[in-house]
Design a protein around this motif. Sequence first.
Motif, PDB file in Angstrom:
ATOM      1  N   SER A 159     122.988  43.791  70.264  1.00 34.54           N
ATOM      2  CA  SER A 159     121.740  43.601  70.989  1.00 34.54           C
ATOM      3  C   SER A 159     121.902  44.150  72.401  1.00 34.54           C
ATOM      4  CB  SER A 159     121.401  42.106  71.036  1.00 34.54           C
ATOM      5  OG  SER A 159     120.029  41.929  71.280  1.00 34.54           O
ATOM      6  N   GLY A 176     124.216  40.339  60.963  1.00 33.47           N
ATOM      7  CA  GLY A 176     124.173  41.528  61.811  1.00 33.47           C
ATOM      8  C   GLY A 176     124.301  42.809  61.008  1.00 33.47           C
ATOM      9  N   SER A 228     129.639  44.587  63.690  1.00 35.13           N
ATOM     10  CA  SER A 228     128.617  43.583  64.001  1.00 35.13           C
ATOM     11  C   SER A 228     129.100  42.601  65.059  1.00 35.13           C
ATOM     12  CB  SER A 228     128.254  42.812  62.723  1.00 35.13           C
ATOM     13  OG  SER A 228     127.559  41.618  63.037  1.00 35.13           O
ATOM     14  N   HIS A 275     119.747  44.191  66.639  1.00 32.19           N
ATOM     15  CA  HIS A 275     119.172  43.517  65.464  1.00 32.19           C
ATOM     16  C   HIS A 275     118.411  42.233  65.815  1.00 32.19           C
ATOM     17  CE1 HIS A 275     123.385  41.701  65.413  1.00 32.19           C
ATOM     18  NE2 HIS A 275     122.607  40.649  65.530  1.00 32.19           N
ATOM     19  N   SER A 328     117.536  50.622  70.680  1.00 29.04           N
ATOM     20  CA  SER A 328     118.504  51.170  69.732  1.00 29.04           C
ATOM     21  C   SER A 328     118.715  52.647  70.050  1.00 29.04           C
ATOM     22  CB  SER A 328     118.003  50.982  68.303  1.00 29.04           C
ATOM     23  OG  SER A 328     117.847  49.613  67.998  1.00 29.04           O
ATOM     24  N   TYR A 376     115.294  45.062  71.682  1.00 28.78           N
ATOM     25  CA  TYR A 376     115.629  45.758  70.432  1.00 28.78           C
ATOM     26  C   TYR A 376     115.971  47.232  70.682  1.00 28.78           C
ATOM     27  CZ  TYR A 376     114.126  41.963  67.277  1.00 28.78           C
ATOM     28  OH  TYR A 376     114.013  40.782  66.581  1.00 28.78           O
ATOM     29  N   PRO A 382     119.694  44.302  58.966  1.00 25.27           N
ATOM     30  CA  PRO A 382     119.233  45.685  59.196  1.00 25.27           C
ATOM     31  C   PRO A 382     119.367  46.566  57.947  1.00 25.27           C
ATOM     32  CG  PRO A 382     120.754  45.004  60.932  1.00 25.27           C
ATOM     33  CD  PRO A 382     120.754  43.914  59.922  1.00 25.27           C
ATOM     34  N   LEU A 420     113.079  50.052  61.373  1.00 26.97           N
ATOM     35  CA  LEU A 420     114.197  50.096  60.430  1.00 26.97           C
ATOM     36  C   LEU A 420     113.739  50.442  59.013  1.00 26.97           C
ATOM     37  CD1 LEU A 420     116.263  47.069  61.777  1.00 26.97           C
ATOM     38  CD2 LEU A 420     116.857  49.503  61.943  1.00 26.97           C
ATOM     39  N   SER A 447     126.016  47.163  65.393  1.00 28.10           N
ATOM     40  CA  SER A 447     124.852  46.289  65.293  1.00 28.10           C
ATOM     41  C   SER A 447     125.040  45.100  66.222  1.00 28.10           C
ATOM     42  CB  SER A 447     124.686  45.802  63.841  1.00 28.10           C
ATOM     43  OG  SER A 447     123.596  44.909  63.742  1.00 28.10           O
TER      44      SER A 447
END
Length: 266
Positions: free
Chosen positions: A169, A117, A48, A12, A259, A257, A121, A29, A167
Amino acid sequence: MSTVKNTFFISHGSPTLSIDESLPARHFLKAWKEQVFTQRPNSILVISGHWETDVPTVNVVQQNDVIYDFYNFPEQMYKLKYPAPGAPELAKRVKQLLTESGFSHVNEDTKRGLDHGAWVPLMLMYPEANIPVCQLSVQTRKDGTHHYNMGKALAPLKDEGVLIIGSGSATHNLRALQFDGDSVASWASEFDNWLKDALLQGRYEDVNHYEQKAPCPKKAHPWPDHFYPLHVAMGAAGENANAELIHTSWQLGTLSYSSYKFTAAD
């Protein structure tokens, strides 16, 4: 009740993700429901990196407030809202599953809302704020395996229509942000590439022991809070799950970022 086959880890990045249209991750997102995950979940469980506790803790609330847990950012960010309903039944179910799997102490927090967090998103992914959300904390004094095992315990939630999102990094060293130039720091790209290769090759044990296996682990994550949500999502996907990189971009030279989507093995 529709089964959810995937779990996700979302990087995030900066809280400015909430307002900065120049960030590719924001557009990734915003396209979530159309391009990434078209199914509507019954509820959402977010792990988070911004909620650290000594033992696993869930927020048990009827209605989520947003927590503005960031400082000295543009004023408009402190006016953003995400009034998602709470998911108290899901919270109790999370506690039950963790307890049954040997996590002897699981706490309930009856006041806490959603930290950034979670709500930043989700505000982009599910802007209607009409899906119940529960948060689960990380334990920074524990290790990756602890969080992987938490995820394993929570795997049955997928059969109950719960979307599990970690969530954090992929890299998170706020002291090493680069405010000039566009180049990505070599240590950051090395760690990010190692992580991608390890996940896509199914080397989850290596990721659990990233401090020994990864290049520059302490530079990429001086503190593990933003990495452990990945371990929970990974564990919840189940044995031999398949990992897929679904987004990658950079901000300030060191903030990845990247993911991932995890799909349970058939």
